[in-house]
Design an enzyme around this catalytic site. Structure first.
Site, PDB file in Angstrom:
ATOM      1  N   ARG A   1      24.369   9.345  -7.563  1.00  0.00           N
ATOM      2  CA  ARG A   1      23.781   9.770  -8.838  1.00  0.00           C
ATOM      3  C   ARG A   1      24.401  11.057  -9.359  1.00  0.00           C
ATOM      4  O   ARG A   1      24.347  11.338 -10.564  1.00  0.00           O
ATOM      5  CB  ARG A   1      22.255   9.882  -8.709  1.00  0.00           C
TER       6      ARG A   1
ATOM      7  N   GLU B   1      17.821  12.301   9.273  1.00  0.00           N
ATOM      8  CA  GLU B   1      16.623  12.222  10.106  1.00  0.00           C
ATOM      9  C   GLU B   1      16.899  11.329  11.321  1.00  0.00           C
ATOM     10  O   GLU B   1      16.566  11.665  12.448  1.00  0.00           O
ATOM     11  CB  GLU B   1      15.470  11.677   9.267  1.00  0.00           C
TER      12      GLU B   1
HETATM   13  P1  AMP Z   1      19.590  15.803   1.185  1.00  0.00           P
HETATM   14  O1  AMP Z   1      20.918  15.659   1.845  1.00  0.00           O
HETATM   15  O2  AMP Z   1      18.438  15.648   2.108  1.00  0.00           O
HETATM   16  O3  AMP Z   1      19.494  17.074   0.349  1.00  0.00           O
HETATM   17  O4  AMP Z   1      19.442  14.574   0.192  1.00  0.00           O
HETATM   18  C1  AMP Z   1      20.055  14.623  -1.032  1.00  0.00           C
HETATM   19  C2  AMP Z   1      20.444  13.270  -1.545  1.00  0.00           C
HETATM   20  O5  AMP Z   1      19.516  12.232  -1.213  1.00  0.00           O
HETATM   21  C3  AMP Z   1      20.527  13.369  -3.043  1.00  0.00           C
HETATM   22  O6  AMP Z   1      21.835  12.987  -3.410  1.00  0.00           O
HETATM   23  C4  AMP Z   1      19.470  12.432  -3.566  1.00  0.00           C
HETATM   24  O7  AMP Z   1      20.071  11.537  -4.451  1.00  0.00           O
HETATM   25  C5  AMP Z   1      18.885  11.707  -2.362  1.00  0.00           C
HETATM   26  N1  AMP Z   1      17.431  11.914  -2.181  1.00  0.00           N
HETATM   27  C6  AMP Z   1      16.834  12.544  -1.144  1.00  0.00           C
HETATM   28  N2  AMP Z   1      15.499  12.541  -1.251  1.00  0.00           N
HETATM   29  C7  AMP Z   1      15.212  11.919  -2.409  1.00  0.00           C
HETATM   30  C8  AMP Z   1      13.988  11.606  -3.116  1.00  0.00           C
HETATM   31  N3  AMP Z   1      12.776  11.945  -2.650  1.00  0.00           N
HETATM   32  N4  AMP Z   1      14.103  10.945  -4.305  1.00  0.00           N
HETATM   33  C9  AMP Z   1      15.301  10.603  -4.792  1.00  0.00           C
HETATM   34  N5  AMP Z   1      16.482  10.858  -4.173  1.00  0.00           N
HETATM   35  C10 AMP Z   1      16.448  11.500  -2.999  1.00  0.00           C
END
Ligand code: AMP
Length: 176
Positions: free
Chosen positions: A64, A101
């Site tokens: 995205r 996770e």
């Molecule tokens: P992180 O590496 O945990 O910061 O996850 C970031 C990526 O996961 C981003 O590119 C988001 O598109 C996706 N993502 C993580 N959690 C969500 C959520 N609750 N809703 C939508 N997209 C999420």
């Protein structure tokens, strides 16, 4: 005065419980993208204060982040660089793995995507744990990028992702 308020953008983000798995509330931005006025409003907010001519490359994170990153690059008139999941880029890459996770994931960038000293703006839709953005940041530092900023439409602040992004300027439009 920006044409769309952040409150209006926030009202258009759809919360989908238990997607892609139980306990996760997914922030669905497709209603924002589907409304041209809101999409343009998001771009205006994301790029507020970014000087035209002050960025050499916008980096978007798979998948995205490509939507906002590509639009931003076209508006700024600078290059766009995709950081992709491992195995998708055709040329020689640098790779960086990070913990999820359960298990791990790897992001990749072409070795010639950014020249040392180029000024880079990183965009993604959402900052959660910060693992994806931190791994991307490591790739960009390997390439010698000068990080101008990291901007997100949404930040899930309760997950503390910002703390993994060092001293770089991190901005989020909507914080939960
Ligand atoms: P992180 O590496 O945990 O910061 O996850 C970031 C990526 O996961 C981003 O590119 C988001 O598109 C996706 N993502 C993580 N959690 C969500 C959520 N609750 N809703 C939508 N997209 C999420």
């Amino acid at each position: 005065m920006l044409s769309v308020s952040l409150a209006e953008i926030e009202r258009s983000i759809r919360n989908v419980p238990d997607f892609p798995k139980a306990g996760i509330q997914f922030k669905d931005i497709t209603p924002v993208l589907a409304d041209g006025r809101l999409f343009r409003g998001v771009m205006e907010h994301l790029l507020a204060g970014v000087p035209i001519g002050g960025i050499d490359k916008v980096v978007g994170i798979d998948a995205r982040g490509f939507i906002f990153g590509a639009a931003a690059a076209a508006i700024l008139g600078c290059g766009f660089v995709p950081v992709r999941k491992k195995g998708k880029l055709p040329w020689t890459t640098h790779e960086q793995s990070y913990d999820l996770e359960y298990g791990s994931a790897t992001v990749a960038v072409h070795v010639d995507a950014i020249r040392p000293g180029e000024r880079v703006l990183l965009l993604d839709d959402l900052l959660a744990t910060g693992g994806t953005a931190a791994a991307t940041l490591a790739l960009l530092e390997t390439l010698g990028a000068e990080m101008v900023g990291m901007r997100f439409l949404i930040e899930l602040a309760f997950l503390g992702g910002r703390a993994r992004l060092g001293n770089h300027p991190v901005t989020a439009l909507i914080t939960y």
